[in-house]
Each structure stands twice: as C-alpha cells, then as structure tokens.
Motif scaffolding. Structure first.
Motif, mmCIF file in Angstrom:
data_model
loop_
_atom_site.group_PDB
_atom_site.id
_atom_site.type_symbol
_atom_site.label_atom_id
_atom_site.label_comp_id
_atom_site.label_asym_id
_atom_site.label_seq_id
_atom_site.Cartn_x
_atom_site.Cartn_y
_atom_site.Cartn_z
ATOM 1 N N GLY A 27 18.795 2.868 -31.753
ATOM 2 C CA GLY A 27 19.460 1.971 -32.690
ATOM 3 C C GLY A 27 19.607 2.502 -34.096
ATOM 4 N N ARG A 94 12.162 -2.144 -23.500
ATOM 5 C CA ARG A 94 13.459 -1.470 -23.661
ATOM 6 C C ARG A 94 13.455 -0.111 -22.955
ATOM 7 N NH1 ARG A 94 17.937 -2.223 -26.755
ATOM 8 N NH2 ARG A 94 19.045 -0.405 -27.592
ATOM 9 N N ARG A 97 13.875 -0.694 -19.311
ATOM 10 C CA ARG A 97 15.226 -1.140 -18.979
ATOM 11 C C ARG A 97 16.226 -0.005 -19.033
ATOM 12 N NH1 ARG A 97 15.707 -4.884 -22.551
ATOM 13 N NH2 ARG A 97 17.362 -4.113 -23.908
ATOM 14 N N TYR A 98 16.049 0.923 -19.984
ATOM 15 C CA TYR A 98 16.975 2.042 -20.142
ATOM 16 C C TYR A 98 16.530 3.287 -19.362
ATOM 17 C CZ TYR A 98 19.867 -0.118 -23.752
ATOM 18 O OH TYR A 98 20.756 -0.927 -24.448
ATOM 19 N N LYS A 141 23.087 -5.684 -32.219
ATOM 20 C CA LYS A 141 23.079 -6.992 -31.557
ATOM 21 C C LYS A 141 21.936 -7.121 -30.560
ATOM 22 C CE LYS A 141 26.445 -5.638 -27.980
ATOM 23 N NZ LYS A 141 27.778 -5.944 -27.384
ATOM 24 N N ASP A 142 21.445 -5.981 -30.019
ATOM 25 C CA ASP A 142 20.349 -6.072 -29.061
ATOM 26 C C ASP A 142 19.031 -5.560 -29.633
ATOM 27 O OD1 ASP A 142 21.180 -3.440 -29.157
ATOM 28 O OD2 ASP A 142 20.913 -3.079 -27.016
ATOM 29 N N ILE A 143 18.988 -5.286 -30.942
ATOM 30 C CA ILE A 143 17.739 -4.909 -31.613
ATOM 31 C C ILE A 143 17.631 -5.724 -32.891
ATOM 32 C CG2 ILE A 143 16.365 -3.057 -32.627
ATOM 33 C CD1 ILE A 143 17.879 -1.061 -30.961
#
Length: 518
Positions: A27, A94, A97-98, A141-143
C-alpha cells in the motif's frame, strides 16, 4: 532536522511484480519514476508515504536482465517498515489472503515483527512500533489509516567488523547506540529510525544483483552538511567518496568499514520539486545530463501498471521481447528487429516515432556474434550459417503466431521493421514462411539465403531503404529480386547515407506505413 534514514535502495528484476507488492500489497504510494542517473535505460522507481516524506522512501533500480545477487558481508540484508502494534493481525490476515510468504510474529528488541519476502526474495519486516505516527501514511480503500505503513523503520547491515561499522555511522551521521543483544548492535537516529548491525563474521561475501539491497541513504539537513561530512571523510582517509546532485536531493556515497554502501542525502528540495503532490509519480523524469529526448527514453524503459490499471503482461514466448503499449492505440502494430549489437530496446524509439498509436513488439535475437545478440549467426561479413537461419526463422514464425494471439495483433495491420541483421531476418522469414509477414520496411537489408525456396508473396508490401555509401548496399539488389520474383510489391529507395539509419529513414518509413496499413 533530525538524523535518520532518508531512503533505502534495492534492485529488482521483476518490475510488475515489484509494483504489485509495494504499491498493491504493502500500500505504498509510487511517488517517482525516473531514468537512472548512471544509465538512462534503467528504470528507477520510488515508493513512499502520501507526501513522499524523507524517511518513508524505498527505491528500486530495475535490472531486467540482471543475475540474482547474493546477500552477504558488506551489504544490508533486511528492510523494516513501521506499523502500529495493533495492525499486526491485519497484516497476518492480508499476507495469507495474498499468498505472500511470511514468518512470525516474533519479538525483537521488545517489538512484534513479521517477516515477508518480496517477489525478488528481499526480506521485508513489518515492525509493530509503539506510539508510531508517520507524517502522511498512504491510505487505500482496503488499508485503513490505522493499519497502513507509517514509515521506514530501519535496515539490517551484515558486517564482519560490527564495532567499526557502528562507530563510523555514529561519528559521521548522528546515530547513537541504543541496544546490543544476540549479535546485533542497534543504532538509532533522532527520528527513531534504527540500523541493526549484525555480526556476520565468517559469513560469505555479498555479490551485487537482483534481490539485494544496494545502499542505505541517511538524512542530511542541507548541502553544507553533506560537504562537511565529505571533508571529514577525506581528512581521515575513509576511502573513495563522490557527491551528486540527484535533483530531488544532494548526496554523497561512501562505504563504511564493513563494506556496505551508504549515502548521505539532503531532505530537500524533495520529490515535489518537478511535479505537484497531487500527480506525484505519474510522469517520467530523465536526468538532464543525458541530453536525451524523454520520449525516446520512455519508449526504451519497461512499462508497468499500477494496481487497478489495465495491464498487458509479457507472455512466455520463444524470444525475449518487449511490448510497448501506446497511450492512444489505433489498432496497428509494429514489430521491430534490431541489428547486430542491439537488443529488444534499441529500435523502440524509432518505432514510437514511426507509429505513435501502434503496439510495439520488439524481440531480441537468440544467436550471438562476439557476445552481441543477432537473429542468426554469420560466418564472414557476407556469409551466414544457413542451418541457423532456417531454425531461427521457424522459431520466429512460432513466436509471431503466439504473439498475435497473446497481444491481439492483426497481421494485416502489422508492419515489420528490421535494421541490418534484423532486416535480413525479415527477408529470410518472408521467403521461408510466406504469408507470415505482409508489410515490411527493411533498413540496410540484403539476401542471406544461399538456396531460396519458391514462395508466393503476392499481396506482400516491402520498402527497402539502402544507403548509397553502405558497404553492404551492393547486396541489397539480390534480396529485392527474390522478393519481386515471389510476387511481393517492392520499393527500393537509395539514400545518401551509410549503414547507419537516421531521420530520413524514419520519414520514409512513416510515409510508407500510412500508405500500406494506415
């Protein structure tokens, strides 16, 4: 001004994957893209917080063909970023997930640490630092802001002379010793950044290459401070130093006693000196000392996409190649084949000027001549390895079949442009694989086939541009005759030039492209 880390610079081979990891997964904001200061054809990417603050920056030199390096003595081995301690759980989730390789959390000097590996294998630590507040964390938006990376926490240096390394950094760059445990001597700057000097006595030496950290840059208040340190280093005969104006900062380089490269860089003028904060990182900067046209440099540098942007990945095809996508595509394509001594980037500026709206596809020849890429081997100046020509022509035909499918190229809207050895390759492919190439510009081309097969090239269009004083020019007529005999429409233009190509070739090629494919 407080002492601390200005930036850390590493080396990547996997450019798109690097962007995906640092801008997408971690990010960080891409705050600058430049051509290299030592090599204009080397891409240099800078990531940081939302304001590109000193102390938040990590940069990467792109070595697309670089061999993997070896982490060892005289080199940094880890990069650390600060996060808030309560964000550890977010990053654990995270990473899972990644599908990012991860170990930890473990406790180091009383802080929770997660270790990750970036796509090139560089170890990246996320450190839960108590009460940390970065100047301008980059929020996606996701962090959320509470989970975002706050700043660079520090780096680990491998040294077989840790006491001398630590003493050098303390005396010249304002760090102080704050801890010593488990073979690590920890130094801290006034900003709270840390340098861990690990005793690596008996470890193997480092080797530069991709997947390694090149240097750590420490913060200087101004140019006067940099020059003062340079004077002190010279007085104590500390080894070679050099100073540079890097546009965004002024700095010197020196190696500490353990061998690691350090930079001492000013906070100013900063990353916004040539573009506003709102659009930071969107334009390419080319150092002025190259006196190069930025558009030519841009065409040669690898392209990448930021997270969320449309992308075209380079596919695994028989030839190493570069694809360049135009800003405003017009449905055409130009395939560029370089001459001896060139590579897949050599003709990209020519192609971009020839057809600004075309997709450019530029392969690298797979044969070698005195270490230089070629599309087939030569035996003498005017005789060639016939078996190699046939085999490489067949491989090139397979390459184009795959490239047309992978990149959506329309053969009727594709122009093949070759220079010297590349032009000779195009001529041979046309005669050995009729129908594959329908429109071609051959710059300083000649026939290289000793046995020319019968071929039907009806409907094919060829422009040959021959140099009047080119020592190989007298061989061009043979290729022209064979192409015409096979049914191709051939124009052969004689220029007042030698073997090199220039502006006149470009103008003729542009006019020809407009006539045959639009």
């Amino acid at each position: 001004m407080t002492s601390g880390i200005h930036h850390i610079t590493a080396i990547t081979r996997k450019i798109q994957e690097n962007v995906d990891f640092y801008a997408g997964f971690l990010g960080l904001r891409l705050v600058k893209r430049t051509a290299g200061y030592e090599d204009a054809d080397q891409l240099h990417l800078f990531y940081g917080d939302a304001a590109a603050s000193p102390g938040s920056l990590i940069t990467f030199l792109a070595w697309e063909d670089g061999s993997p390096g070896r982490v060892g003595l005289g080199q940094p081995s880890e990069i650390a970023f600060s996060i808030k301690p309560e964000a550890i759980g977010f990053w654990l989730t995270r990473a899972l997930r990644y599908n990012v390789a991860m170990t930890g959390p473990v406790q180091e000097f009383g802080e929770a640490v997660l270790r990750l590996k970036d796509p090139d294998g560089i170890i990246v630590k996320l450190v839960g630092e108590a009460d940390v507040e970065g100047p301008a964390p980059h929020v996606l938006k996701d962090i959320a802001a509470a989970d975002a990376i706050q700043r660079v926490r520090g780096a680990t240096i491998l040294s077989e002379a840790p006491a001398a390394t630590a003493d050098f950094i303390q005396r010249h760059f304002g760090f102080r010793k704050v801890a010593d445990a488990n073979g690590i001597l920890r130094l801290a700057g006034d900003a709270g950044d840390i340098l861990d000097i690990r005793d690596a006595s008996g470890f193997w030496t480092s080797a530069p290459g991709t997947g390694t950290i090149d240097h750590i840059a420490l913060r200087a208040p101004d140019r006067a401070a940099v020059e003062a340190v340079a004077g002190r280093l010279a007085n104590e005969d500390a080894g070679d130093t050099n100073m540079h104006d890097r546009t965004y900062f002024y700095s010197l380089y020196v190696r500490e006693p353990g061998g690691s490269l350090l930079e001492y860089a000013t906070d100013g003028p900063g990353m916004t000196v040539d573009e506003p904060l709102e659009t930071l990182g969107t334009r390419l900067f080319v150092p002025r000392h190259f006196r190069a046209d930025p558009e030519d440099v841009r065409a040669r540098l690898p392209q990448f996409s930021l997270p969320g942007e449309e992308r075209m990945r380079e596919r695994d095809l028989p030839f190493v190649h570069r694809v360049h996508n135009p800003e405003n595509p017009d449905g055409t394509a130009v395939v560029l084949l370089h001459g001896t001594g060139g590579n897949e980037t050599s003709l990209l500026p020519f192609g971009a000027r020839l057809a600004p709206g075309a997709v450019l596809l530029s392969p690298r020849g797979r044969s070698a001549d005195e270490g230089y890429p070629r599309f087939f081997r030569r035996l003498t100046a005017v005789t060639f390895d016939q078996k190699d020509i046939v085999q490489e022509a067949e491989a090139f035909a397979a390459f184009m079949e795959g490239a047309n499918a992978a990149y959506g190229l329309n053969p009727d809207k594709t122009l093949f442009v070759g220079y010297s050895n590349g032009a000779n390759m195009i001529g041979a492919v046309m005669l050995l694989h009729p129908g594959l190439i329908r429109n071609a510009v051959l710059l300083r081309g000649m026939n290289v086939l000793e046995t020319v097969p019968k071929a039907d090239l009806s409907g094919a269009n060829v422009l040959m541009i021959t140099g009047q004083s080119d020592p190989y020019g007298r061989y061009a007529g043979d290729l022209e005759a064979h192409l015409k005999a096979a049914g191709a429409m051939v124009e052969n233009t004689l220029l007042g030039a030698g073997h090199d190509i220039g502006a006149a070739d470009l103008e003729l090629a542009k006019a020809y492209k407009e006539r045959v494919i639009g």
